[in-house]
Design an enzyme around this catalytic site. Sequence first.
Site, PDB file in Angstrom:
ATOM      1  N   CYS A 240       0.353  -1.244   0.260  1.00 37.99           N
ATOM      2  CA  CYS A 240      -0.025   0.024  -0.018  1.00 37.99           C
ATOM      3  C   CYS A 240       0.984   1.019   0.192  1.00 37.99           C
ATOM      4  O   CYS A 240       0.430   2.412  -0.318  1.00 37.99           O
ATOM      5  CB  CYS A 240      -1.002  -0.214   1.091  1.00 37.99           C
ATOM      6  SG  CYS A 240      -1.948  -1.220   1.365  1.00 37.99           S
TER       7      CYS A 240
ATOM      8  N   HIS B 140      -3.760   7.164   3.205  1.00 39.96           N
ATOM      9  CA  HIS B 140      -3.829   5.805   2.163  1.00 39.96           C
ATOM     10  C   HIS B 140      -4.943   5.793   2.911  1.00 39.96           C
ATOM     11  O   HIS B 140      -4.975   5.575   3.970  1.00 39.96           O
ATOM     12  CB  HIS B 140      -2.311   4.470   2.660  1.00 39.96           C
ATOM     13  CG  HIS B 140      -3.142   3.127   2.530  1.00 39.96           C
ATOM     14  ND1 HIS B 140      -4.096   3.296   0.844  1.00 39.96           N
ATOM     15  CD2 HIS B 140      -2.997   1.979   2.528  1.00 39.96           C
ATOM     16  CE1 HIS B 140      -4.090   1.622   0.681  1.00 39.96           C
ATOM     17  NE2 HIS B 140      -3.838   1.163   2.442  1.00 39.96           N
TER      18      HIS B 140
ATOM     19  N   ASN C  94     -10.096  -0.005   0.749  1.00 42.10           N
ATOM     20  CA  ASN C  94      -8.276   0.024   0.404  1.00 42.10           C
ATOM     21  C   ASN C  94      -7.973  -0.381  -0.820  1.00 42.10           C
ATOM     22  O   ASN C  94      -8.034  -1.964  -1.256  1.00 42.10           O
ATOM     23  CB  ASN C  94      -7.941  -0.589   1.310  1.00 42.10           C
ATOM     24  CG  ASN C  94      -6.516  -0.915   1.662  1.00 42.10           C
ATOM     25  OD1 ASN C  94      -6.338  -0.873   0.614  1.00 42.10           O
ATOM     26  ND2 ASN C  94      -6.799  -1.577   2.468  1.00 42.10           N
TER      27      ASN C  94
HETATM   28  N1  ACO Z   1     -18.263  -8.474  10.753  1.00 41.33           N
HETATM   29  C1  ACO Z   1     -18.547  -9.023  11.679  1.00 41.33           C
HETATM   30  N2  ACO Z   1     -17.915  -8.610  12.479  1.00 41.33           N
HETATM   31  C2  ACO Z   1     -16.066  -8.765  12.584  1.00 41.33           C
HETATM   32  C3  ACO Z   1     -15.856  -8.444  10.652  1.00 41.33           C
HETATM   33  C4  ACO Z   1     -17.169  -8.368  10.321  1.00 41.33           C
HETATM   34  N3  ACO Z   1     -16.338  -8.636   8.945  1.00 41.33           N
HETATM   35  N4  ACO Z   1     -14.004  -8.806  11.332  1.00 41.33           N
HETATM   36  C5  ACO Z   1     -14.150  -8.789  12.302  1.00 41.33           C
HETATM   37  N5  ACO Z   1     -15.232  -8.695  12.744  1.00 41.33           N
HETATM   38  C6  ACO Z   1     -15.717  -9.371  14.664  1.00 41.33           C
HETATM   39  C7  ACO Z   1     -14.047  -9.895  14.723  1.00 41.33           C
HETATM   40  O1  ACO Z   1     -14.568 -11.831  14.706  1.00 41.33           O
HETATM   41  C8  ACO Z   1     -14.335  -9.453  16.507  1.00 41.33           C
HETATM   42  O2  ACO Z   1     -15.257 -10.401  17.150  1.00 41.33           O
HETATM   43  P1  ACO Z   1     -14.491 -10.769  18.619  1.00 41.33           P
HETATM   44  O3  ACO Z   1     -14.209  -9.329  19.450  1.00 41.33           O
HETATM   45  O4  ACO Z   1     -15.819 -12.069  19.089  1.00 41.33           O
HETATM   46  O5  ACO Z   1     -13.941 -11.572  18.649  1.00 41.33           O
HETATM   47  C9  ACO Z   1     -14.942  -7.948  16.690  1.00 41.33           C
HETATM   48  O6  ACO Z   1     -15.192  -7.902  15.599  1.00 41.33           O
HETATM   49  C10 ACO Z   1     -13.883  -6.826  16.619  1.00 41.33           C
HETATM   50  O7  ACO Z   1     -12.502  -7.171  15.991  1.00 41.33           O
HETATM   51  P2  ACO Z   1     -11.494  -6.249  16.061  1.00 41.33           P
HETATM   52  O8  ACO Z   1     -10.528  -7.581  14.911  1.00 41.33           O
HETATM   53  O9  ACO Z   1     -11.035  -5.677  17.009  1.00 41.33           O
HETATM   54  O10 ACO Z   1     -11.993  -5.402  15.467  1.00 41.33           O
HETATM   55  P3  ACO Z   1     -11.154  -3.747  15.216  1.00 41.33           P
HETATM   56  O11 ACO Z   1     -12.044  -2.989  15.391  1.00 41.33           O
HETATM   57  O12 ACO Z   1      -9.912  -3.846  14.869  1.00 41.33           O
HETATM   58  O13 ACO Z   1     -11.128  -3.537  13.262  1.00 41.33           O
HETATM   59  C11 ACO Z   1     -10.041  -3.606  11.344  1.00 41.33           C
HETATM   60  C12 ACO Z   1     -10.627  -4.941  12.396  1.00 41.33           C
HETATM   61  C13 ACO Z   1     -11.290  -3.030  10.831  1.00 41.33           C
HETATM   62  C14 ACO Z   1      -9.372  -5.288  10.169  1.00 41.33           C
HETATM   63  C15 ACO Z   1      -8.572  -2.450  12.252  1.00 41.33           C
HETATM   64  O14 ACO Z   1      -8.004  -3.280  12.412  1.00 41.33           O
HETATM   65  C16 ACO Z   1      -7.843  -2.455  11.234  1.00 41.33           C
HETATM   66  O15 ACO Z   1      -8.516  -1.788  10.438  1.00 41.33           O
HETATM   67  N6  ACO Z   1      -6.694  -2.294  10.562  1.00 41.33           N
HETATM   68  C17 ACO Z   1      -5.889  -2.037   9.648  1.00 41.33           C
HETATM   69  C18 ACO Z   1      -6.170  -3.340   8.142  1.00 41.33           C
HETATM   70  C19 ACO Z   1      -5.461  -2.458   7.445  1.00 41.33           C
HETATM   71  O16 ACO Z   1      -5.861  -1.109   7.530  1.00 41.33           O
HETATM   72  N7  ACO Z   1      -4.827  -3.231   6.245  1.00 41.33           N
HETATM   73  C20 ACO Z   1      -4.558  -2.438   5.327  1.00 41.33           C
HETATM   74  C21 ACO Z   1      -2.901  -2.752   5.163  1.00 41.33           C
HETATM   75  S1  ACO Z   1      -2.277  -1.943   3.428  1.00 41.33           S
HETATM   76  C22 ACO Z   1      -1.715  -3.921   2.530  1.00 41.33           C
HETATM   77  O17 ACO Z   1      -0.383  -3.174   2.877  1.00 41.33           O
HETATM   78  C23 ACO Z   1      -2.862  -4.483   2.449  1.00 41.33           C
END
Ligand code: ACO
Length: 312
Positions: free
Chosen positions: A112, A237, A267
């Site tokens: 990214c 980004h 993204n």
């Molecule tokens: N729908 C509903 N619930 C979900 C989903 C979904 N799509 N995905 C996860 N959950 C659940 C999880 O299972 C978890 O449940 P639990 O508490 O019962 O275990 C709960 O929601 C919370 O999960 P978290 O992982 O703590 O959620 P968080 O608030 O951290 O959000 C996310 C997750 C959106 C992925 C976040 O961590 C994030 O954006 N991280 C950065 C990711 C990123 O930027 N990636 C791209 C990098 S760029 C590249 O090089 C490709």
Amino acid sequence: MNAGIIGIGKYVPKKVLTNVDLEKVLDTSDEWIRTRTGIEARHIAAEDEETSDLAYEAAKNALEHAGMTADQIGLIIVATVTQDQNFPSVACQIQERLGAKQAGAMDISAACSGFIYATVVAKQFVESNSYEHVLIVGVEKLSKVVDWEDRNTAILFGDGASAAVISKVSEGRGILSFELGADGTGGKHLLIDQQNNIQMNGREVFKFAVRQMGESAINVLEKAGLTKEDVDFLVPHQANIRIMEAARERLGLPEDKMSKTIHKYGNTSAASIGISLVDDLQAGYIKDDDVVVLIGFGGGLTWGAIALKWGK
Ligand code: ACO
């Protein structure tokens, strides 16, 4: 004279996949996706629409915006982690299709952070007088490496491309400073595995991104002899609205001074910063002589930032 962006273009595939569409096939909800990520929809390429097709369309648009023809380009740099095949590179594929007969061509891999990395590489060739005009492209067809049964990642990504022509610009304008960074120890948190699926430790990437985006933005401002007060517009980004907001707050910028296109495209990895720039320019959010800060982060782990003064 500094190198700067003299033309920019984007392309996104026609098909739109909304959160409501995803609700039907995954254990997720529109509400969860919107509040945790800021994403409402993403564009998905057709089966026979390849990364090089997206790249070609964005490149054509950037050349047109710059008022140039392909044979004026000395070098093509494509940032992607979803190339059509290992080789020929996407850069070579579009070199042929554009008819860029004078151009060298190569792909680079910085996930990214690719748009920032490609722009900084282009700047070196332009400012050393090696090439007058370099075409850079940030492009991904992430839909082909997403595990559509994994709700942790399937909701995040979209397909798209952006491109820019990097050339010398008038005195005082262009790229004022940059930072590129990498931390291979964090590579395990975000990768494409042997089965060709994205694997991600969302929480780790989140923490890294919040810390790194804020720090990099401050670093490039210091390098350019600027302060937070000098910033007119921030283009982060587009990975997660909460990460973006943290960067904006670190710079003390009001809400309307940050690019927000994540709701429309998700993204799009290497494409996201360029896609945002195109939309922000069209909306009139960025004007000549504005100080604009671009910041990216991604797999590798990698990061990069640029402070620039907009305009030819
Ligand atoms: N729908 C509903 N619930 C979900 C989903 C979904 N799509 N995905 C996860 N959950 C659940 C999880 O299972 C978890 O449940 P639990 O508490 O019962 O275990 C709960 O929601 C919370 O999960 P978290 O992982 O703590 O959620 P968080 O608030 O951290 O959000 C996310 C997750 C959106 C992925 C976040 O961590 C994030 O954006 N991280 C950065 C990711 C990123 O930027 N990636 C791209 C990098 S760029 C590249 O090089 C490709």
